[in-house]
Design a protein around this motif. Structure first.
Motif, short mmCIF file in Angstrom:
data_model
loop_
_atom_site.label_atom_id
_atom_site.label_comp_id
_atom_site.label_asym_id
_atom_site.label_seq_id
_atom_site.Cartn_x
_atom_site.Cartn_y
_atom_site.Cartn_z
N GLY A 142 0.84 -1.19 0.00
CA GLY A 142 0.00 0.00 0.00
C GLY A 142 0.88 1.23 0.00
N THR A 143 0.49 2.23 0.79
CA THR A 143 1.31 3.43 0.94
C THR A 143 2.72 3.01 1.36
OG1 THR A 143 -0.66 4.56 1.72
CG2 THR A 143 1.44 5.67 2.08
N GLY A 144 2.79 2.10 2.30
CA GLY A 144 4.05 1.44 2.64
C GLY A 144 3.91 -0.04 2.31
N VAL A 145 4.83 -0.84 2.85
CA VAL A 145 4.70 -2.29 2.72
C VAL A 145 4.60 -2.87 4.13
CG1 VAL A 145 5.88 -4.42 2.05
CG2 VAL A 145 5.89 -2.47 0.50
N GLY A 146 3.48 -3.53 4.40
CA GLY A 146 3.29 -4.13 5.71
C GLY A 146 3.40 -5.63 5.64
N GLY A 147 3.42 -6.26 6.77
CA GLY A 147 3.53 -7.72 6.76
C GLY A 147 2.99 -8.34 8.02
N GLY A 148 2.60 -9.59 7.90
CA GLY A 148 2.15 -10.36 9.05
C GLY A 148 2.60 -11.80 8.86
N CYS A 185 14.99 0.30 1.55
CA CYS A 185 14.04 -0.66 2.15
C CYS A 185 13.05 -1.14 1.08
CB CYS A 185 13.25 0.02 3.26
SG CYS A 185 14.24 0.44 4.70
N LEU A 186 12.50 -2.33 1.30
CA LEU A 186 11.55 -2.89 0.35
C LEU A 186 10.44 -1.91 -0.01
CD1 LEU A 186 10.55 -5.32 -1.33
CD2 LEU A 186 9.32 -6.11 0.70
N GLU A 187 9.95 -1.16 0.97
CA GLU A 187 8.82 -0.28 0.63
C GLU A 187 9.21 0.90 -0.24
OE1 GLU A 187 6.88 0.66 4.40
OE2 GLU A 187 7.52 2.72 4.24
N THR A 188 10.51 1.19 -0.35
CA THR A 188 10.92 2.26 -1.26
C THR A 188 10.92 1.81 -2.72
OG1 THR A 188 13.31 1.80 -1.22
CG2 THR A 188 12.45 3.23 0.52
N VAL A 189 10.77 0.51 -2.96
CA VAL A 189 10.81 0.01 -4.35
C VAL A 189 9.63 -0.89 -4.73
CG1 VAL A 189 13.32 0.21 -4.68
CG2 VAL A 189 12.39 -1.85 -3.59
N ALA A 190 8.78 -1.28 -3.75
CA ALA A 190 7.70 -2.21 -4.10
C ALA A 190 6.33 -1.79 -3.55
CB ALA A 190 8.04 -3.63 -3.59
N SER A 191 6.22 -0.63 -2.91
CA SER A 191 4.92 -0.17 -2.42
C SER A 191 4.14 0.49 -3.56
CB SER A 191 5.12 0.85 -1.30
OG SER A 191 5.85 1.96 -1.79
N ALA A 192 2.86 0.75 -3.32
CA ALA A 192 2.06 1.51 -4.28
C ALA A 192 2.69 2.88 -4.50
CB ALA A 192 0.63 1.64 -3.77
N THR A 193 3.23 3.45 -3.42
CA THR A 193 3.91 4.75 -3.50
C THR A 193 5.12 4.69 -4.44
OG1 THR A 193 3.29 5.03 -1.18
CG2 THR A 193 4.91 6.59 -2.07
N ALA A 194 5.90 3.61 -4.32
CA ALA A 194 7.09 3.46 -5.16
C ALA A 194 6.70 3.27 -6.62
CB ALA A 194 7.92 2.26 -4.68
N ILE A 195 5.60 2.55 -6.85
CA ILE A 195 5.12 2.34 -8.22
C ILE A 195 4.67 3.68 -8.82
CG2 ILE A 195 3.21 1.32 -9.53
CD1 ILE A 195 3.52 -1.15 -7.60
N ALA A 196 4.00 4.50 -8.03
CA ALA A 196 3.58 5.83 -8.51
C ALA A 196 4.80 6.70 -8.82
CB ALA A 196 2.70 6.50 -7.46
N GLY A 220 -3.33 15.30 -13.79
CA GLY A 220 -1.94 15.11 -13.40
C GLY A 220 -1.73 14.15 -12.24
N ARG A 221 -2.84 13.57 -11.72
CA ARG A 221 -2.71 12.65 -10.59
C ARG A 221 -2.11 11.33 -11.06
NH1 ARG A 221 -7.69 12.74 -9.45
NH2 ARG A 221 -8.12 10.54 -9.70
N VAL A 222 -1.02 10.93 -10.42
CA VAL A 222 -0.33 9.68 -10.80
C VAL A 222 -0.32 8.75 -9.58
CG1 VAL A 222 1.85 8.66 -11.54
CG2 VAL A 222 1.12 10.87 -12.48
N ASP A 223 -0.95 7.59 -9.72
CA ASP A 223 -0.93 6.63 -8.61
C ASP A 223 -0.78 5.21 -9.17
OD1 ASP A 223 -3.42 6.25 -9.72
OD2 ASP A 223 -4.49 7.21 -8.05
N ALA A 224 -0.67 4.25 -8.27
CA ALA A 224 -0.46 2.86 -8.72
C ALA A 224 -1.63 2.38 -9.57
CB ALA A 224 -0.27 1.95 -7.50
N ARG A 225 -2.83 2.84 -9.24
CA ARG A 225 -4.01 2.43 -10.02
C ARG A 225 -3.87 2.80 -11.50
NH1 ARG A 225 -9.96 3.36 -7.74
NH2 ARG A 225 -8.67 3.43 -5.87
N LEU A 226 -3.33 4.00 -11.75
CA LEU A 226 -3.10 4.46 -13.12
C LEU A 226 -2.15 3.51 -13.85
CD1 LEU A 226 -3.62 7.29 -14.79
CD2 LEU A 226 -1.20 7.61 -14.32
N VAL A 227 -1.10 3.10 -13.15
CA VAL A 227 -0.11 2.20 -13.76
C VAL A 227 -0.75 0.85 -14.09
CG1 VAL A 227 2.17 1.14 -13.50
CG2 VAL A 227 1.70 3.38 -12.46
N ILE A 228 -1.58 0.38 -13.18
CA ILE A 228 -2.26 -0.91 -13.39
C ILE A 228 -3.21 -0.84 -14.59
CG2 ILE A 228 -3.88 -2.57 -12.36
CD1 ILE A 228 -2.58 -1.76 -9.59
N THR A 229 -3.95 0.27 -14.68
CA THR A 229 -4.85 0.46 -15.82
C THR A 229 -4.06 0.49 -17.13
OG1 THR A 229 -6.27 1.79 -14.39
CG2 THR A 229 -6.68 1.93 -16.75
#
Lengths: 320, 320
Positions: A142-148, A185-196, A220-229
């Motif tokens: 997501g915004t970051g990368v979480g885990g459980g 860190c992983l979230e700097t390269v694999a989060s939705a934020t990093a994808i955007a 001008g809004r760029v987010d992970a959803r745009l990339v997926i589309t």
């Protein structure tokens, strides 16, 4: 016990919004409530909003609090589940907040607590993609990368509640700066934020005219959803951005799979909607970089419960 | 139960030698036996040697098998502790060998089984460097790199018994070939074998005249022990070889510490005799590359039981 058959309240406490739901013992949400978190109002204000969201959910389900088995909260940060205390939640500016007892005073219900990613893992294990698995990881992009971590059928919290912080595993030597103070860190390269962020670079450099056009169409809004589309529409740069995020995730998971030999890895969060554009490159790296034993058994799948996983898993705390 | 106070037999089954010991309930070894493994004689031959080593240990302790609570075996490979079966042990050429029941038939004792690194972890947790810790890793730097995980006070085996295979976590992109078929696994850069290989390079390239002299003095034999001796004597190349192994270990541990939040990491095996020449660079990398929460609590220490850890931990299986 009869309480086990009564519905429970699940509450997903986020930095922006609080989502509550009345969840039946077979995992259905029969009433919802949502409020703004209003972090700026402090602990008392946020707890009041938690209670309001919970009461809305019960009202919408047409159910009185006396008919509820208990409530569970998934909170964004380090939690002490035994005492119901949020030890540290950067996004809420909370430190040592006994939120379970504070909400119990408001609602008159037993209130349990765990970390949000742990709740998502519990939800997926209870009635989602990890149903029945005793050895599974949950990763949320997501915004970051979480885990459980579900080990031997239970959430594993580690020595002091930090276990599962996959987002801050080093992924790239000298990589981008991370909020935690490290680099790469992983979230700097694999989060939705990093994808955007990668999409913005692709637009600025002229690499993806398609992404540029689509961004212009949404002011001008760029987010992970745009990339997926764009990836679904066939844009190669968009596909490569998702594949690269997947490969970074795969490199980190390869080490964890070798160390922990899980049966299953469930990937959720906004970026997981990329599906196989992200997951197949991830699986390929895991296959290449994991020794045959543990690498041969692990499956990597998309979360099944979407945004409700955390709420459903939080509700399940009340029955445990 | 009275059986809990009787001594137990611990057996360390290696590819070359079998070491047995009668271990008291407070962790002392009161009698030992040792035999060659003789892998070439097949399962029956090895089991006969296990029984001989066990009988020698009992004879040397002056104790009859009727006074023994049971026996535990630590075996090099993937084990199914529940059924007492060695699932796969490359060095023994064993596949699905029910060694516990085979040895039980020889000795008339209850026989338990676990992986050798897991046994070393149990030994250190029982009466060594991890005494009392419920969240600890064991890493052994020997011919290869082994590992054991103690989570919530118990050995964690994973979904299919592979958990703890730290030696095959990817450590170096495009690194040396590994026996497991991958490249750049941790054991290709941080095992005693890898340290010896680096020393050979240092000798051949003329980087360390001191190592060259010392190797000549022992008929050209180059091993990790030689490097440790040279490092203690002040040889900078030898120190750098040990530091580099420590840094590789640290990079892998940083990810695992972030993912699992252990209290303690115990480093054993032949190369651990390097002490702080190896461990201090390792700790420094872990401090640099781990987020503050889990990075701030973990301690990295040398194993306390040396070569006896596996044997002592194996004996402890008999009381569990």
């Amino acid at each position: 016990m009869s309480g086990a058959q009564r519905p429970a309240l699940g509450i997903d406490l986020g930095g922006t919004a609080i989502k509550a739901g009345v969840v039946t013992h077979d995992g259905r949400i029969i009433g919802r409530g949502e409020r703004a978190t209003e972090v700026e109002k402090g602990v008392g204000g946020v707890v009041a909003n938690l209670a309001l969201a919970a009461r809305d959910a019960m009202a919408n389900a047409g159910i009185a609090s006396s008919e509820i088995a208990g409530a569970g909260i998934g909170a964004p940060g380090i939690c002490n589940p035994r005492d119901g205390v949020v030890v540290n939640a950067v996004n809420l500016f909370w430190h040592e907040v006994p939120v379970a007892s504070l909400l119990k005073a408001e609602l008159g219900l037993r209130v349990l607590l765990d970390n949000d990613a742990n709740c998502a893992a519990l939800g997926e294990q209870w009635c989602g993609a990890a149903k029945g698995s005793d050895h599974a990881f949950m990763v949320t992009l997501g915004t970051g990368v979480g885990g459980g971590l579900i080990l031997n059928g239970k959430i594993y919290g580690g020595f002091s509640g930090w276990a599962g912080e996959f987002g801050h595993i080093p992924a790239v030597e000298n990589g981008p700066h991370c909020n935690c103070g490290q680099h790469g860190c992983l979230e700097t390269v694999a989060s939705a934020t990093a994808i955007a962020a990668a999409a913005r670079t692709a637009i600025d450099s002229g690499w993806s005219p398609a992404l540029a056009r689509m961004a212009t169409a949404q002011e001008g809004r760029v987010d992970a959803r745009l990339v997926i589309t764009a990836a679904r529409a066939g844009d190669e740069p968009a596909r490569e951005i998702l594949a690269e995020a997947g490969r970074h995730l795969g490199r980190v998971l390869a080490g964890l799979v070798t160390a922990l030999n899980p049966e299953l890895i469930v990937v959720g969060g906004g970026a997981s909607h990329a599906g196989d554009f992200l997951l197949e490159p991830c699986r390929q790296v895991v296959r290449e970089k994991t020794m045959p034993g543990p690498g041969g058994v692990v499956r990597i799948v998309r979360a099944a419960l979407g945004n409700d996983g955390g709420l459903i898993g939080a509700a399940s705390l009340a029955w445990r």
